[in-house]
Design a protein around this motif. Structure first.
Motif, PDB file in Angstrom:
ATOM      1  N   ILE A 390       0.833  -1.206   0.000  1.00  0.00           N
ATOM      2  CA  ILE A 390       0.000   0.000   0.000  1.00  0.00           C
ATOM      3  C   ILE A 390       0.867   1.255   0.000  1.00  0.00           C
ATOM      4  CG2 ILE A 390      -1.684   1.344   1.335  1.00  0.00           C
ATOM      5  CD1 ILE A 390      -2.824  -1.305   2.370  1.00  0.00           C
ATOM      6  N   LEU A 391       1.989   1.222   0.712  1.00  0.00           N
ATOM      7  CA  LEU A 391       2.878   2.383   0.787  1.00  0.00           C
ATOM      8  C   LEU A 391       3.240   2.912  -0.592  1.00  0.00           C
ATOM      9  CD1 LEU A 391       4.880   4.335   2.170  1.00  0.00           C
ATOM     10  CD2 LEU A 391       6.528   2.432   2.253  1.00  0.00           C
ATOM     11  N   HIS A 392       3.517   2.026  -1.540  1.00  0.00           N
ATOM     12  CA  HIS A 392       3.903   2.456  -2.889  1.00  0.00           C
ATOM     13  C   HIS A 392       2.806   3.287  -3.550  1.00  0.00           C
ATOM     14  CE1 HIS A 392       6.425  -1.020  -1.996  1.00  0.00           C
ATOM     15  NE2 HIS A 392       7.206  -0.745  -3.006  1.00  0.00           N
ATOM     16  N   TYR A 393       1.566   2.913  -3.302  1.00  0.00           N
ATOM     17  CA  TYR A 393       0.434   3.620  -3.904  1.00  0.00           C
ATOM     18  C   TYR A 393       0.118   4.914  -3.155  1.00  0.00           C
ATOM     19  CZ  TYR A 393      -0.724  -0.474  -6.757  1.00  0.00           C
ATOM     20  OH  TYR A 393      -0.696  -1.491  -7.669  1.00  0.00           O
ATOM     21  N   LYS A 394       0.135   4.830  -1.835  1.00  0.00           N
ATOM     22  CA  LYS A 394      -0.264   5.977  -1.013  1.00  0.00           C
ATOM     23  C   LYS A 394       0.685   7.157  -1.190  1.00  0.00           C
ATOM     24  CE  LYS A 394      -2.231   8.280   2.399  1.00  0.00           C
ATOM     25  NZ  LYS A 394      -3.569   8.899   2.255  1.00  0.00           N
ATOM     26  N   ALA A 395       1.982   6.894  -1.120  1.00  0.00           N
ATOM     27  CA  ALA A 395       2.978   7.970  -1.157  1.00  0.00           C
ATOM     28  C   ALA A 395       3.361   8.276  -2.603  1.00  0.00           C
ATOM     29  CB  ALA A 395       4.203   7.581  -0.333  1.00  0.00           C
ATOM     30  N   ASN A 396       2.443   8.846  -3.336  1.00  0.00           N
ATOM     31  CA  ASN A 396       2.749   9.244  -4.716  1.00  0.00           C
ATOM     32  C   ASN A 396       2.324  10.698  -4.906  1.00  0.00           C
ATOM     33  OD1 ASN A 396       0.397   9.619  -6.921  1.00  0.00           O
ATOM     34  ND2 ASN A 396      -0.344   8.182  -5.340  1.00  0.00           N
ATOM     35  N   GLN A 397       2.983  11.351  -5.848  1.00  0.00           N
ATOM     36  CA  GLN A 397       2.627  12.737  -6.191  1.00  0.00           C
ATOM     37  C   GLN A 397       2.325  12.863  -7.683  1.00  0.00           C
ATOM     38  OE1 GLN A 397       5.381  15.648  -4.642  1.00  0.00           O
ATOM     39  NE2 GLN A 397       5.351  14.784  -2.580  1.00  0.00           N
ATOM     40  N   ARG A 398       1.745  11.800  -8.227  1.00  0.00           N
ATOM     41  CA  ARG A 398       1.321  11.849  -9.625  1.00  0.00           C
ATOM     42  C   ARG A 398      -0.019  12.583  -9.711  1.00  0.00           C
ATOM     43  NH1 ARG A 398       3.081   6.912 -13.320  1.00  0.00           N
ATOM     44  NH2 ARG A 398       1.570   8.006 -14.580  1.00  0.00           N
ATOM     45  N   ARG A 399      -0.163  13.387 -10.741  1.00  0.00           N
ATOM     46  CA  ARG A 399      -1.394  14.151 -10.905  1.00  0.00           C
ATOM     47  C   ARG A 399      -2.028  13.913 -12.276  1.00  0.00           C
ATOM     48  NH1 ARG A 399      -0.256  14.205  -6.407  1.00  0.00           N
ATOM     49  NH2 ARG A 399       0.095  15.951  -4.966  1.00  0.00           N
ATOM     50  N   ASP A 400      -1.641  12.786 -12.928  1.00  0.00           N
ATOM     51  CA  ASP A 400      -2.045  12.583 -14.319  1.00  0.00           C
ATOM     52  C   ASP A 400      -3.303  11.738 -14.477  1.00  0.00           C
ATOM     53  OD1 ASP A 400      -0.123  10.627 -13.256  1.00  0.00           O
ATOM     54  OD2 ASP A 400      -0.395   9.589 -15.166  1.00  0.00           O
ATOM     55  N   SER A 401      -3.863  11.206 -13.370  1.00  0.00           N
ATOM     56  CA  SER A 401      -5.069  10.382 -13.533  1.00  0.00           C
ATOM     57  C   SER A 401      -5.837  10.308 -12.220  1.00  0.00           C
ATOM     58  CB  SER A 401      -4.692   8.959 -13.976  1.00  0.00           C
ATOM     59  OG  SER A 401      -4.057   8.260 -12.922  1.00  0.00           O
ATOM     60  N   ASP A 402      -7.125  10.015 -12.341  1.00  0.00           N
ATOM     61  CA  ASP A 402      -7.950   9.805 -11.155  1.00  0.00           C
ATOM     62  C   ASP A 402      -7.414   8.645 -10.327  1.00  0.00           C
ATOM     63  OD1 ASP A 402      -9.613  11.875 -11.861  1.00  0.00           O
ATOM     64  OD2 ASP A 402     -11.115  10.574 -12.816  1.00  0.00           O
ATOM     65  N   PHE A 403      -6.892   7.630 -10.990  1.00  0.00           N
ATOM     66  CA  PHE A 403      -6.386   6.446 -10.294  1.00  0.00           C
ATOM     67  C   PHE A 403      -5.345   6.837  -9.245  1.00  0.00           C
ATOM     68  CE2 PHE A 403      -3.080   3.179  -9.928  1.00  0.00           C
ATOM     69  CZ  PHE A 403      -3.824   2.101  -9.489  1.00  0.00           C
ATOM     70  N   TRP A 404      -4.330   7.589  -9.645  1.00  0.00           N
ATOM     71  CA  TRP A 404      -3.250   7.941  -8.726  1.00  0.00           C
ATOM     72  C   TRP A 404      -3.710   8.952  -7.684  1.00  0.00           C
ATOM     73  CZ3 TRP A 404       0.548   4.817  -8.187  1.00  0.00           C
ATOM     74  CH2 TRP A 404       0.945   4.021  -9.268  1.00  0.00           C
TER      75      TRP A 404
END
Length: 495
Positions: A390-404
């Motif tokens: 989960i950490l890999h998904y939670k700690a992201n700063q992507r702004r290119d899709s609803d998914f992220w």
């Protein structure tokens, strides 16, 4: 007393899970029990688990396997870590490298010294001090327990291999030591009307298979643990939204790199696993954000070679079986639960469950206390790995899709939230007793995903600026010199 002695174990299902379990059980318990494995050539396996983590070396050594023979028979390669690309932000990457980083001090990990330097304006890369990372990106490898002339740890490694070939290899091993293989498909599972335990398996051929203890290695079908015994499933899709994967092999590319690649895309991520004879590829995604056709298009457009088969869609739910041992059935492999292969834990979970079963193996009948302890340990192991993924998904700063954006804003388990906040505020991270992943593993993913500490341990102030600069310089010189002296990865594979 002897009427209840467990003597006959039936493993239902082959593949990696079935044959890993059979091989370890016959090696350790072969003098005391009989083992029969029932499988059908008509039933395929998921077979995408081609990347492992370092404990696989202990498993192979426990069986007495020769490493060179194993690599040759499975078309295996070396794995020094996992390269995560586009996970924090697009265009950025980091590696979860195995082994240690830098030089640890009593009561204080090396990363505290790195954080101190960074907070004072330093620009060194944390992975400058990882021998595994430097060897990986330079395509170098040789067995190296220690860095020559020091007490610093050498290279820590695992393998990539063809899971189908590994199962065949372990089948030969198991049968040579006495495992009996029965070809057939289960038509009916008969339960004891009094105890509710599995009593026998009726095959389509009419053959009846009786046993005292049954091991369910039927994969996502969970034929015994769920369809027969109905133990229930704890769904974690609210934390991990991906529920589909598409797998396809392709021709290999050169050089054969000694690491796995995990490449984040708009609504999921792609794996790329280099073997001697081909590359294993797949994409994991959320069906709420991508159709199968969209995901397949992204995967096929991002192969590094020609596809060798038709893409195969795998549907799954992330979570775990509520009871991985229930009555006289133990589930091992995908029948026990599913965690996406982001950190290559699928094969390890087979290994650890088989080991746990042997340590908990019943003697004069199955005792509820040992079943409860087996299930407690299994639950903790799954939950610790779940948090790390989960950490890999939670700690992201992507702004290119609803998914992220949804991944970043999604609530996470309290156990993970606490660990993230402690690291962010203090730089401290503590490995839980039953956690598969080391402090260094957590440090790398946290830092790689942009969770950089605001503070560091006071011990790190024990060195002057000049001493710290000398430490960094000497470590980098030592690591670079060691990597330079290693053979090429492909050269090692040919030795």
């Amino acid at each position: 007393m002897n009427n209840n002695t467990i003597k006959n174990v039936i493993i239902l299902g082959g593949g990696t899970a079935g044959w890993m379990t059979a091989s370890l059980m016959i090696k350790v318990l072969g003098k005391n029990i009989g083992i029969t494995l029932v499988e059908s050539d008509k039933i395929g396996t998921v077979g995408v688990g081609e990347a492992t983590i370092p404990p696989i070396i202990n498993f192979n050594q426990a069986l007495g396997l020769d490493e060179k023979e194993f690599l040759r028979e499975t078309k295996g390669t070396i794995k020094l870590g996992i390269q995560f690309e586009n996970w924090f932000r697009q265009g950025q990457s980091y590696m979860h490298a195995f082994g240690t980083i830098g030089k640890n001090f009593p009561f204080c990990d090396f990363h505290h010294f790195w954080v101190r330097d960074r907070l004072k304006g330093g620009d060194t890369d944390y992975w400058d001090f990882s021998l595994n990372y430097q060897a990986a990106i330079n395509n170098k490898f040789a067995p190296l327990p220690q860095i020559k002339g020091t007490n610093l740890q050498g290279l820590s490694y695992a393998y990539h291999f063809d899971a189908g070939l590994y199962a065949q290899y372990l089948r030969k091993y198991s049968e040579s030591k006495g495992v009996k293989r029965v070809e057939g498909t289960v038509k009916e599972v008969k339960l004891c009307p009094d105890s509710g335990e599995v009593q026998e398996l009726l095959l389509e051929s009419g053959k009846v298979i009786n046993g005292d203890l049954f091991v369910d290695c039927t994969g996502l079908a969970a034929l015994l643990i769920e369809k027969a015994l109905g133990t229930g499933f704890e769904d974690w899709s609210h934390w991990l939204p991906c529920d589909r994967a598409i797998a396809v092999p392709s021709t290999g590319s050169k050089p054969i790199v000694p690491y796995t690649r995990s490449i984040a895309h708009e609504c999921g991520w792609q794996w790329r696993i280099p073997l001697q004879h081909r590359t294993g590829n797949g994409i994991v995604y959320s069906s709420r954000h991508w159709t199968d056709e969209q995901a397949q298009g992204v995967l096929m457009n991002n192969l590094d070679g020609e596809a060798l088969a038709e893409p195969r869609v795998i549907r799954f739910r992330t979570g775990r079986r509520r009871k991985q041992w229930h009555k006289n059935v133990v589930s091992i492999g995908l029948s026990s639960g599913f965690l996406e292969p982001l950190e290559s834990t699928s094969i390890h979970l087979i290994q650890s469950a088989a080991t746990r079963l042997i340590k908990s193996f019943p003697h004069q009948g199955i005792k509820p206390e040992e079943v409860a302890e087996f299930n407690r340990q299994s639950q903790v192991e799954f939950e610790r790995i779940r948090d790390f993924i989960i950490l890999h998904y939670k700690a992201n700063q992507r702004r290119d899709s609803d998914f992220w954006r949804e991944c970043e804003n999604r609530d996470v388990p309290e156990t993970l939230q606490r660990k993230m906040e402690l690291f962010r505020r203090t730089g401290k991270v503590f490995r839980d007793y039953d956690d598969l992943f080391t402090e260094v593993a957590w440090q790398q993913v946290l830092i790689g995903q942009g969770v950089v500490p605001e503070d560091y341990h006071t011990i790190a102030d024990g060195l002057s600026d000049a001493q710290l600069a000398d430490l960094f310089k000497s470590l980098k010189t030592l690591i670079d010199g060691t990597v330079k002296g290693l053979p090429e990865h492909e050269q090692f594979l040919k030795m």
